[in-house]
Enzyme design. Structure first.
Site, PDB file in Angstrom:
ATOM      1  N   ILE A 273       0.857  -1.190   0.000  1.00 40.57           N
ATOM      2  CA  ILE A 273       0.000   0.000   0.000  1.00 40.57           C
ATOM      3  C   ILE A 273       0.888   1.234   0.000  1.00 40.57           C
ATOM      4  O   ILE A 273       1.894   1.296   0.698  1.00 40.57           O
ATOM      5  CB  ILE A 273      -0.974   0.035   1.202  1.00 40.57           C
ATOM      6  N   HIS A 274       0.516   2.208  -0.828  1.00 38.19           N
ATOM      7  CA  HIS A 274       1.336   3.414  -0.933  1.00 38.19           C
ATOM      8  C   HIS A 274       0.519   4.670  -1.175  1.00 38.19           C
ATOM      9  O   HIS A 274       1.048   5.783  -1.037  1.00 38.19           O
ATOM     10  CB  HIS A 274       2.332   3.265  -2.087  1.00 38.19           C
TER      11      HIS A 274
END
Length: 349
Positions: A200-201
């Site tokens: 996740i970013h």
């Protein structure tokens, strides 16, 4: 030089690997201009080394900033470089600020733009990537689409000339590097099909404490370890002592290590665009922590499922489902060759 390629983010480095090779094969001289959008070692130089991409002629080193300020810095640097190098064409990939800056600087100098990964739409204008990809498509001279659906999106917006459905260059990269990737070892304690992979970013997920906490609560319900290669910026905000017991935090992984971790996982949990496709090509189930995706074809057959954080649907129930029979998506792995041939033909006329 014939072509200046403007890039600056991890997915663009991966896409450039097969395309730069194909351009060289047909005799086109290419120079890479790195905006410096990604500047962490694991998200930058390691990709050039692992994937044998030519190192950039110049790095603008713009670094992190607000979207407007970062794009403005890129525009200035790209314009200066294009004035010096005077290329016949500018090539851009995807939907980052580097993409938009490269396209805008080129078109204002009268240099034609080719956009790889054209025609994608999430129809969520709140996403910076959606703004970038729409604007880039409308000022590009050549548009290379990964699918018929992407080309149809362009047709509905009145873009019909010089649109090519070539397939996805990331499939070229997966096919080229998967064998070398799978020879690598997994992080200590992990074996094939014994863990999930989490990436996740997006700021909407990692910069919102409540949303990130919701994702971590979802992870805690899973009955297998979850490997999370985490960006140092995100890690610095977390209290490691309060993370779920089944979460294994690691430093960012290079492309080959990440491809290996994905291919040997039980499934992927992500908010990435590109990794949804990589999971599909490696026949790994995927849960996308968003309410929409530009890669709509991956949703067919249950291989990819949208699950916005806060959803009442249990993540474990989705992962327990068996997807339909797998079928090829996004071309045959020869996208880079087709793109290079079309660029050569365009520059000869």
């Amino acid at each position: 030089m014939d072509v200046v390629t403007v890039l600056g983010a991890r997915p663009q480095f991966i896409k450039a690997a097969p395309v730069s090779k194909a351009l060289a094969h047909v005799g086109l001289r290419e120079g890479l201009l790195h905006t410096g959008q990604h500047y962490d070692e694991k998200m930058d130089a390691i990709f050039f080394r692992e994937l044998s991409i030519p190192f950039p002629v110049e790095n603008l080193r713009v670094g992190s900033d607000s979207h407007g300020r970062q794009t403005a810095k890129m525009l200035i640097g790209v314009e200066d470089f294009l004035r010096k190098s005077n290329p016949a064409l500018v090539l851009v990939y995807g939907d980052t600020n580097s993409t938009l800056a490269g396209a805008l600087a080129a078109v204002k100098l009268g240099i034609p733009v080719a956009h790889i990964e054209a025609g994608l739409r999430s129809y969520n204008i709140a996403m910076p990537e959606e703004v970038n990809r729409r604007m880039t498509d409308h000022i590009s001279r050549l548009l290379f689409c990964p699918s018929d659906h992407a080309a149809e999106n362009l047709r509905t917006e009145g873009i019909v000339n010089d649109v090519f459905v070539t397939g996805d260059v990331m499939l070229d990269a997966v096919n080229a590097f998967r064998e070398a990737a799978f020879l690598r070892t997994l992080p200590e304690g992990l074996t094939r099909d014994s863990y999930y992979l989490l990436t996740i970013h997006r700021p909407s997920n990692v910069d919102d404490p409540d949303r990130l906490a919701c994702i971590l609560r979802m992870i805690e319900t899973l009955d297998y370890p979850v490997l999370w290669p985490i960006h140092p910026r995100t890690l610095a905000r977390l209290d490691v002592s309060k993370l779920p017991q089944n979460l294994i935090v690691s430093e960012p992984l290079g492309y080959l290590d990440l491809l290996n971790a994905l291919g040997k996982s039980k499934a992927l949990i992500t908010d990435s665009g590109g990794m949804q496709k990589e999971a599909y090509w490696l026949q790994r189930k995927c849960i996308t922590l968003r309410k929409e995706t530009e890669w709509v074809e991956t949703l067919e057959g249950g291989w990819n499922t949208l699950l916005p954080p806060g959803s009442e649907v249990e993540i474990a129930a989705i992962l327990a489902r068996t997807p339909d029979s797998w079928k090829p998506l996004y071309g045959n792995g020869n996208a880079a060759t087709d793109i290079a041939a079309n660029l050569l033909q365009f520059l000869k006329t």
